[in-house]
Design a protein around this motif. Sequence first.
Motif, PDB file in Angstrom:
ATOM      1  N   LEU A  83       0.841  -1.190   0.000  1.00  0.00           N
ATOM      2  CA  LEU A  83       0.000   0.000   0.000  1.00  0.00           C
ATOM      3  C   LEU A  83       0.880   1.245   0.000  1.00  0.00           C
ATOM      4  O   LEU A  83       1.818   1.360   0.786  1.00  0.00           O
ATOM      5  N   GLU A  84       0.556   2.176  -0.886  1.00  0.00           N
ATOM      6  CA  GLU A  84       1.341   3.410  -1.014  1.00  0.00           C
ATOM      7  C   GLU A  84       0.915   4.463  -0.005  1.00  0.00           C
ATOM      8  O   GLU A  84       1.711   5.308   0.414  1.00  0.00           O
ATOM      9  N   GLY A  85      -0.355   4.459   0.370  1.00  0.00           N
ATOM     10  CA  GLY A  85      -0.835   5.455   1.320  1.00  0.00           C
ATOM     11  C   GLY A  85      -2.349   5.508   1.362  1.00  0.00           C
ATOM     12  O   GLY A  85      -3.048   4.719   0.724  1.00  0.00           O
ATOM     13  N   TYR A  86      -2.849   6.486   2.133  1.00  0.00           N
ATOM     14  CA  TYR A  86      -4.289   6.674   2.315  1.00  0.00           C
ATOM     15  C   TYR A  86      -4.703   8.063   1.841  1.00  0.00           C
ATOM     16  O   TYR A  86      -3.970   9.044   2.026  1.00  0.00           O
ATOM     17  N   ASP A  87      -5.873   8.119   1.263  1.00  0.00           N
ATOM     18  CA  ASP A  87      -6.488   9.390   0.901  1.00  0.00           C
ATOM     19  C   ASP A  87      -7.662   9.614   1.835  1.00  0.00           C
ATOM     20  O   ASP A  87      -8.680   8.912   1.755  1.00  0.00           O
ATOM     21  N   LEU A  88      -7.507  10.565   2.737  1.00  0.00           N
ATOM     22  CA  LEU A  88      -8.514  10.827   3.763  1.00  0.00           C
ATOM     23  C   LEU A  88      -9.447  11.904   3.261  1.00  0.00           C
ATOM     24  O   LEU A  88      -9.001  12.955   2.770  1.00  0.00           O
ATOM     25  N   ILE A  89     -10.751  11.666   3.364  1.00  0.00           N
ATOM     26  CA  ILE A  89     -11.760  12.543   2.784  1.00  0.00           C
ATOM     27  C   ILE A  89     -12.695  13.050   3.868  1.00  0.00           C
ATOM     28  O   ILE A  89     -13.237  12.273   4.656  1.00  0.00           O
ATOM     29  N   GLY A  90     -12.886  14.375   3.884  1.00  0.00           N
ATOM     30  CA  GLY A  90     -13.700  15.018   4.905  1.00  0.00           C
ATOM     31  C   GLY A  90     -15.191  14.876   4.681  1.00  0.00           C
ATOM     32  O   GLY A  90     -15.657  14.154   3.792  1.00  0.00           O
ATOM     33  N   ASP A  91     -15.947  15.602   5.464  1.00  0.00           N
ATOM     34  CA  ASP A  91     -17.408  15.481   5.545  1.00  0.00           C
ATOM     35  C   ASP A  91     -18.054  15.716   4.181  1.00  0.00           C
ATOM     36  O   ASP A  91     -17.966  16.819   3.624  1.00  0.00           O
ATOM     37  N   VAL A  92     -18.759  14.708   3.659  1.00  0.00           N
ATOM     38  CA  VAL A  92     -19.371  14.772   2.333  1.00  0.00           C
ATOM     39  C   VAL A  92     -20.758  15.406   2.400  1.00  0.00           C
ATOM     40  O   VAL A  92     -21.158  16.171   1.521  1.00  0.00           O
ATOM     41  N   THR A 104     -19.969  15.347  -6.276  1.00  0.00           N
ATOM     42  CA  THR A 104     -18.644  15.921  -6.039  1.00  0.00           C
ATOM     43  C   THR A 104     -17.698  14.879  -5.479  1.00  0.00           C
ATOM     44  O   THR A 104     -16.501  14.864  -5.797  1.00  0.00           O
ATOM     45  N   LEU A 105     -18.208  13.969  -4.644  1.00  0.00           N
ATOM     46  CA  LEU A 105     -17.371  12.881  -4.132  1.00  0.00           C
ATOM     47  C   LEU A 105     -16.842  12.039  -5.282  1.00  0.00           C
ATOM     48  O   LEU A 105     -15.648  11.700  -5.317  1.00  0.00           O
ATOM     49  N   GLY A 106     -17.701  11.675  -6.234  1.00  0.00           N
ATOM     50  CA  GLY A 106     -17.230  10.922  -7.383  1.00  0.00           C
ATOM     51  C   GLY A 106     -16.155  11.666  -8.153  1.00  0.00           C
ATOM     52  O   GLY A 106     -15.141  11.088  -8.565  1.00  0.00           O
ATOM     53  N   SER A 107     -16.334  12.972  -8.327  1.00  0.00           N
ATOM     54  CA  SER A 107     -15.346  13.782  -9.039  1.00  0.00           C
ATOM     55  C   SER A 107     -14.016  13.829  -8.285  1.00  0.00           C
ATOM     56  O   SER A 107     -12.943  13.752  -8.889  1.00  0.00           O
ATOM     57  N   LEU A 108     -14.090  13.956  -6.953  1.00  0.00           N
ATOM     58  CA  LEU A 108     -12.858  13.993  -6.155  1.00  0.00           C
ATOM     59  C   LEU A 108     -12.116  12.667  -6.245  1.00  0.00           C
ATOM     60  O   LEU A 108     -10.880  12.637  -6.395  1.00  0.00           O
ATOM     61  N   LEU A 109     -12.843  11.559  -6.166  1.00  0.00           N
ATOM     62  CA  LEU A 109     -12.191  10.253  -6.284  1.00  0.00           C
ATOM     63  C   LEU A 109     -11.514  10.097  -7.638  1.00  0.00           C
ATOM     64  O   LEU A 109     -10.386   9.586  -7.729  1.00  0.00           O
ATOM     65  N   GLU A 110     -12.173  10.552  -8.696  1.00  0.00           N
ATOM     66  CA  GLU A 110     -11.545  10.500 -10.026  1.00  0.00           C
ATOM     67  C   GLU A 110     -10.270  11.339 -10.052  1.00  0.00           C
ATOM     68  O   GLU A 110      -9.252  10.929 -10.605  1.00  0.00           O
ATOM     69  N   ARG A 116     -28.383  17.100   4.720  1.00  0.00           N
ATOM     70  CA  ARG A 116     -28.266  18.412   4.094  1.00  0.00           C
ATOM     71  C   ARG A 116     -28.121  18.392   2.581  1.00  0.00           C
ATOM     72  O   ARG A 116     -28.745  19.181   1.890  1.00  0.00           O
ATOM     73  N   GLY A 117     -27.280  17.542   2.007  1.00  0.00           N
ATOM     74  CA  GLY A 117     -26.989  17.618   0.582  1.00  0.00           C
ATOM     75  C   GLY A 117     -28.007  16.910  -0.288  1.00  0.00           C
ATOM     76  O   GLY A 117     -28.883  16.193   0.192  1.00  0.00           O
ATOM     77  N   PRO A 118     -27.900  17.066  -1.622  1.00  0.00           N
ATOM     78  CA  PRO A 118     -28.917  16.541  -2.538  1.00  0.00           C
ATOM     79  C   PRO A 118     -28.678  15.110  -3.003  1.00  0.00           C
ATOM     80  O   PRO A 118     -29.573  14.510  -3.595  1.00  0.00           O
ATOM     81  N   ARG A 119     -27.497  14.555  -2.774  1.00  0.00           N
ATOM     82  CA  ARG A 119     -27.180  13.205  -3.276  1.00  0.00           C
ATOM     83  C   ARG A 119     -26.666  12.328  -2.134  1.00  0.00           C
ATOM     84  O   ARG A 119     -25.580  11.767  -2.187  1.00  0.00           O
ATOM     85  N   ILE A 120     -27.492  12.232  -1.102  1.00  0.00           N
ATOM     86  CA  ILE A 120     -27.097  11.496   0.094  1.00  0.00           C
ATOM     87  C   ILE A 120     -26.979  10.009  -0.202  1.00  0.00           C
ATOM     88  O   ILE A 120     -25.992   9.362   0.184  1.00  0.00           O
ATOM     89  N   ARG A 121     -27.953   9.450  -0.896  1.00  0.00           N
ATOM     90  CA  ARG A 121     -27.888   8.008  -1.204  1.00  0.00           C
ATOM     91  C   ARG A 121     -26.661   7.693  -2.053  1.00  0.00           C
ATOM     92  O   ARG A 121     -26.018   6.647  -1.869  1.00  0.00           O
ATOM     93  N   LEU A 122     -26.333   8.575  -2.970  1.00  0.00           N
ATOM     94  CA  LEU A 122     -25.157   8.345  -3.804  1.00  0.00           C
ATOM     95  C   LEU A 122     -23.885   8.375  -2.959  1.00  0.00           C
ATOM     96  O   LEU A 122     -23.012   7.506  -3.091  1.00  0.00           O
ATOM     97  N   ALA A 123     -23.760   9.360  -2.072  1.00  0.00           N
ATOM     98  CA  ALA A 123     -22.582   9.448  -1.212  1.00  0.00           C
ATOM     99  C   ALA A 123     -22.433   8.194  -0.362  1.00  0.00           C
ATOM    100  O   ALA A 123     -21.339   7.621  -0.248  1.00  0.00           O
ATOM    101  N   VAL A 124     -23.543   7.745   0.244  1.00  0.00           N
ATOM    102  CA  VAL A 124     -23.494   6.543   1.088  1.00  0.00           C
ATOM    103  C   VAL A 124     -23.161   5.317   0.251  1.00  0.00           C
ATOM    104  O   VAL A 124     -22.353   4.466   0.662  1.00  0.00           O
ATOM    105  N   THR A 125     -23.765   5.204  -0.930  1.00  0.00           N
ATOM    106  CA  THR A 125     -23.513   4.036  -1.787  1.00  0.00           C
ATOM    107  C   THR A 125     -22.050   3.949  -2.182  1.00  0.00           C
ATOM    108  O   THR A 125     -21.441   2.874  -2.131  1.00  0.00           O
ATOM    109  N   ILE A 126     -21.460   5.070  -2.594  1.00  0.00           N
ATOM    110  CA  ILE A 126     -20.053   5.078  -2.976  1.00  0.00           C
ATOM    111  C   ILE A 126     -19.184   4.623  -1.808  1.00  0.00           C
ATOM    112  O   ILE A 126     -18.333   3.736  -1.946  1.00  0.00           O
ATOM    113  N   ALA A 127     -19.384   5.239  -0.645  1.00  0.00           N
ATOM    114  CA  ALA A 127     -18.543   4.933   0.507  1.00  0.00           C
ATOM    115  C   ALA A 127     -18.759   3.502   1.001  1.00  0.00           C
ATOM    116  O   ALA A 127     -17.795   2.776   1.267  1.00  0.00           O
ATOM    117  N   ARG A 128     -20.019   3.100   1.102  1.00  0.00           N
ATOM    118  CA  ARG A 128     -20.299   1.767   1.643  1.00  0.00           C
ATOM    119  C   ARG A 128     -19.716   0.682   0.751  1.00  0.00           C
ATOM    120  O   ARG A 128     -19.112  -0.282   1.248  1.00  0.00           O
TER     121      ARG A 128
END
Length: 334
Positions: A7-16, A22-28, A55-67
């Motif tokens: 493993l080269e390292g970790y990419d730590l991501i703050g509150d989505v 935007t999470l998908g774009s950041l991962l790309e 709060r945000g408009p794509r909560i299910r998408l954010a959870v699906t990506i992370a989960r």
Amino acid sequence: MSMQGGLEGYDLIGDVHGCGATLGSLLERLGYHQRGGVYRHPRRKVIFLGDLIDRGPRIRLAVTIARRMVEEGEAHIVMGNHEYNALAYCHRAPASLGREWLREHTPRHNRIIKETLEQYHDHPQEWEETLAWFLDIPLCLELDGLRVVHACWDQPLVDALRRVRPDARIDRDFLVDSVVPGTQAFRILDRLTRGTHLPLPEGVELHSGDGFTRRSFRAHFWARQPQTWGDVIFQPDNLPDDLEQRELTDEQRSRLSFYGPEQPPLFIGHYWCEGIPALPAVNVACLDYSAVKFGRLVAYRWSGEATLDADHFVWIRVPREEEARPQPWEIDFD
């Protein structure tokens, strides 16, 4: 610091907070690409700092990506106060507590979780599965020379948690205990997921940028010998009048945690910073930059360094288009 398994390292991501596109774009941008419906990187893994929902408009998408990333071993995650709040809001209380729900359904609490419940309204089974997954999220992580917690690393409370829950995961009994002020479970959940709040003087309120009125302010935990309120305040809302010059009392100092510069690198979210990401301490990085308020969704690319480097921040500005509700294919992205 050498990491296991090449493993080269970790990419730590703050509150989505539901900014799933935007999470998908950041991962790309970080070099992750979808394979089999999961974002993957050949040499790195993600660590999410919690607060995927609300709060945000794509909560299910954010959870699906992370989960999916977590379940496929491509990511880790720690619990945020919003995941914890959702668990307490949706679990019925035992009769001994004298109320229906662990987190009462007050107008304030209803408002906080409103977007999440609306976006899962037509997907009740998915919401139940999501809540079950939240309960399996640890409160903190310590691996390969770094530490991760949503709001505050308080070593005595981390140790107390690990004595009863060695994997730092809670169960329903712990959840029930955690809503009772004065219990050890309450102290652990409150400090690790919410940090320290110091009360404002009688009659003084903060009218926060997120639309809430607050009677306390968020305090950080890396000042060695703080003297005034201004030495520890850590939030974008300024204190009114000259309160930053007010001296901390001994009782207030006793409530503060302390994380010294000799400790391993620590990554936190929670504090809705603003502006260009910066390091508040040589070994502390806060990655919550108010994404859901059209700020920045921020990551830190950590590759084993003991001294953090602000040049390792990577971010995407959250566009106004994120306000629009998602199209179906933005959720079912297989």
